[in-house]
Scaffold this motif. Structure first.
Motif, PDB file in Angstrom:
ATOM      1  N   TRP A 268     -11.410 -22.476 -12.222  1.00 47.70           N
ATOM      2  CA  TRP A 268     -11.280 -22.712 -10.783  1.00 47.70           C
ATOM      3  C   TRP A 268     -11.886 -21.588  -9.959  1.00 47.70           C
ATOM      4  O   TRP A 268     -11.824 -20.415 -10.308  1.00 47.70           O
ATOM      5  CB  TRP A 268      -9.806 -22.842 -10.409  1.00 47.70           C
ATOM      6  CG  TRP A 268      -9.655 -23.382  -9.023  1.00 47.70           C
ATOM      7  CD1 TRP A 268      -9.466 -22.659  -7.875  1.00 47.70           C
ATOM      8  CD2 TRP A 268      -9.741 -24.734  -8.610  1.00 47.70           C
ATOM      9  NE1 TRP A 268      -9.413 -23.493  -6.796  1.00 47.70           N
ATOM     10  CE2 TRP A 268      -9.582 -24.777  -7.220  1.00 47.70           C
ATOM     11  CE3 TRP A 268      -9.949 -25.937  -9.292  1.00 47.70           C
ATOM     12  CZ2 TRP A 268      -9.613 -25.955  -6.499  1.00 47.70           C
ATOM     13  CZ3 TRP A 268      -9.967 -27.105  -8.579  1.00 47.70           C
ATOM     14  CH2 TRP A 268      -9.800 -27.106  -7.200  1.00 47.70           C
ATOM     15  N   THR A 269     -12.478 -21.965  -8.847  1.00 48.37           N
ATOM     16  CA  THR A 269     -12.938 -21.009  -7.847  1.00 48.37           C
ATOM     17  C   THR A 269     -12.656 -21.600  -6.478  1.00 48.37           C
ATOM     18  O   THR A 269     -12.625 -22.824  -6.311  1.00 48.37           O
ATOM     19  CB  THR A 269     -14.447 -20.689  -8.004  1.00 48.37           C
ATOM     20  OG1 THR A 269     -14.803 -19.693  -7.038  1.00 48.37           O
ATOM     21  CG2 THR A 269     -15.316 -21.909  -7.818  1.00 48.37           C
ATOM     22  N   LEU A 270     -12.437 -20.753  -5.515  1.00 45.84           N
ATOM     23  CA  LEU A 270     -12.163 -21.229  -4.163  1.00 45.84           C
ATOM     24  C   LEU A 270     -13.437 -21.578  -3.407  1.00 45.84           C
ATOM     25  O   LEU A 270     -13.381 -21.979  -2.261  1.00 45.84           O
ATOM     26  CB  LEU A 270     -11.350 -20.186  -3.391  1.00 45.84           C
ATOM     27  CG  LEU A 270      -9.946 -19.955  -3.933  1.00 45.84           C
ATOM     28  CD1 LEU A 270      -9.227 -18.894  -3.108  1.00 45.84           C
ATOM     29  CD2 LEU A 270      -9.143 -21.228  -3.973  1.00 45.84           C
ATOM     30  N   GLY A 271     -14.588 -21.463  -4.057  1.00 44.34           N
ATOM     31  CA  GLY A 271     -15.855 -21.768  -3.416  1.00 44.34           C
ATOM     32  C   GLY A 271     -16.266 -23.228  -3.527  1.00 44.34           C
ATOM     33  O   GLY A 271     -17.321 -23.610  -3.052  1.00 44.34           O
ATOM     34  N   GLY A 272     -15.430 -24.048  -4.134  1.00 43.05           N
ATOM     35  CA  GLY A 272     -15.780 -25.440  -4.351  1.00 43.05           C
ATOM     36  C   GLY A 272     -15.367 -26.357  -3.215  1.00 43.05           C
ATOM     37  O   GLY A 272     -14.873 -25.927  -2.169  1.00 43.05           O
ATOM     38  N   LEU A 273     -15.553 -27.635  -3.440  1.00 46.00           N
ATOM     39  CA  LEU A 273     -15.258 -28.656  -2.442  1.00 46.00           C
ATOM     40  C   LEU A 273     -13.766 -28.765  -2.134  1.00 46.00           C
ATOM     41  O   LEU A 273     -13.369 -28.867  -0.987  1.00 46.00           O
ATOM     42  CB  LEU A 273     -15.799 -30.009  -2.926  1.00 46.00           C
ATOM     43  CG  LEU A 273     -15.576 -31.204  -2.012  1.00 46.00           C
ATOM     44  CD1 LEU A 273     -16.299 -31.008  -0.688  1.00 46.00           C
ATOM     45  CD2 LEU A 273     -16.057 -32.477  -2.683  1.00 46.00           C
ATOM     46  N   LEU A 274     -12.935 -28.741  -3.172  1.00 41.36           N
ATOM     47  CA  LEU A 274     -11.489 -28.855  -2.973  1.00 41.36           C
ATOM     48  C   LEU A 274     -10.915 -27.514  -2.533  1.00 41.36           C
ATOM     49  O   LEU A 274     -11.100 -26.509  -3.203  1.00 41.36           O
ATOM     50  CB  LEU A 274     -10.805 -29.319  -4.255  1.00 41.36           C
ATOM     51  CG  LEU A 274     -11.226 -30.700  -4.756  1.00 41.36           C
ATOM     52  CD1 LEU A 274     -10.551 -30.992  -6.083  1.00 41.36           C
ATOM     53  CD2 LEU A 274     -10.906 -31.774  -3.741  1.00 41.36           C
ATOM     54  N   GLN A 275     -10.235 -27.509  -1.438  1.00 44.73           N
ATOM     55  CA  GLN A 275      -9.692 -26.283  -0.873  1.00 44.73           C
ATOM     56  C   GLN A 275      -8.171 -26.293  -1.013  1.00 44.73           C
ATOM     57  O   GLN A 275      -7.465 -26.809  -0.150  1.00 44.73           O
ATOM     58  CB  GLN A 275     -10.097 -26.152   0.598  1.00 44.73           C
ATOM     59  CG  GLN A 275     -11.609 -26.117   0.826  1.00 44.73           C
ATOM     60  CD  GLN A 275     -12.230 -24.852   0.281  1.00 44.73           C
ATOM     61  OE1 GLN A 275     -11.830 -23.751   0.636  1.00 44.73           O
ATOM     62  NE2 GLN A 275     -13.217 -25.002  -0.587  1.00 44.73           N
ATOM     63  N   ILE A 276      -7.660 -25.746  -2.117  1.00 41.81           N
ATOM     64  CA  ILE A 276      -6.222 -25.771  -2.366  1.00 41.81           C
ATOM     65  C   ILE A 276      -5.549 -24.425  -2.094  1.00 41.81           C
ATOM     66  O   ILE A 276      -4.374 -24.255  -2.383  1.00 41.81           O
ATOM     67  CB  ILE A 276      -5.917 -26.234  -3.812  1.00 41.81           C
ATOM     68  CG1 ILE A 276      -6.467 -25.250  -4.839  1.00 41.81           C
ATOM     69  CG2 ILE A 276      -6.437 -27.640  -4.046  1.00 41.81           C
ATOM     70  CD1 ILE A 276      -6.036 -25.556  -6.279  1.00 41.81           C
ATOM     71  N   HIS A 277      -6.276 -23.497  -1.525  1.00 42.73           N
ATOM     72  CA  HIS A 277      -5.705 -22.178  -1.242  1.00 42.73           C
ATOM     73  C   HIS A 277      -4.773 -22.237  -0.029  1.00 42.73           C
ATOM     74  O   HIS A 277      -4.872 -23.134   0.801  1.00 42.73           O
ATOM     75  CB  HIS A 277      -6.815 -21.148  -1.022  1.00 42.73           C
ATOM     76  CG  HIS A 277      -7.697 -21.446   0.141  1.00 42.73           C
ATOM     77  ND1 HIS A 277      -8.681 -22.411   0.083  1.00 42.73           N
ATOM     78  CD2 HIS A 277      -7.732 -20.934   1.394  1.00 42.73           C
ATOM     79  CE1 HIS A 277      -9.294 -22.461   1.256  1.00 42.73           C
ATOM     80  NE2 HIS A 277      -8.732 -21.572   2.064  1.00 42.73           N
ATOM     81  N   GLU A 278      -3.875 -21.259   0.044  1.00 42.39           N
ATOM     82  CA  GLU A 278      -2.910 -21.192   1.134  1.00 42.39           C
ATOM     83  C   GLU A 278      -3.192 -20.063   2.113  1.00 42.39           C
ATOM     84  O   GLU A 278      -2.654 -20.044   3.207  1.00 42.39           O
ATOM     85  CB  GLU A 278      -1.500 -21.020   0.567  1.00 42.39           C
ATOM     86  CG  GLU A 278      -1.065 -22.194  -0.292  1.00 42.39           C
ATOM     87  CD  GLU A 278       0.295 -21.973  -0.928  1.00 42.39           C
ATOM     88  OE1 GLU A 278       1.044 -21.087  -0.481  1.00 42.39           O
ATOM     89  OE2 GLU A 278       0.606 -22.694  -1.888  1.00 42.39           O
TER      90      GLU A 278
END
Length: 99
Positions: free
Chosen positions: A70-80
């Motif tokens: 996982w990386t936060l640079g992708g399409l899905l944004q699941i970070h808080e």
């Protein structure tokens, strides 16, 4: 989903009481798999540009049998949480790990 937005100083102020001033010891939790990781682990694994990745990408992208990819640079944004950089950009970050 509502996200918490912190200045760089606020983010550091949250981390230091938990982990101390040494950023290499700060622990982050992947939002996808829950893997806990530190900058020191990225350095030890000889991951290129570790200071740009340890709070943003799961160590499993580079280290076998750890975490996920996982990386936060992708399409899905699941970070808080997002941190406002010194340049004023909002950067998604993993949450601090309690482990």
């Amino acid at each position: 989903m509502s996200r918490k937005t912190l200045t760089l100083q606020e983010w550091r102020s949250e981390a230091e009481p938990k982990f101390g001033k040494d950023v290499k010891k700060w622990k982050f939790k992947c939002p996808s798999c829950g893997e806990s990781q530190t900058l020191q682990e990225f350095i030890d694994a000889k991951i290129e540009e570790p200071t740009k990745k340890f709070y943003y990408s799961c160590i499993g992208r580079w280290v076998e049998k750890r975490g996920c990819k996982w990386t936060l640079g992708g399409l899905l944004q699941i970070h808080e949480t997002e941190v406002i950089s010194e340049e004023g950009d909002k950067i998604p970050v993993f949450e601090f790990s309690e482990v």
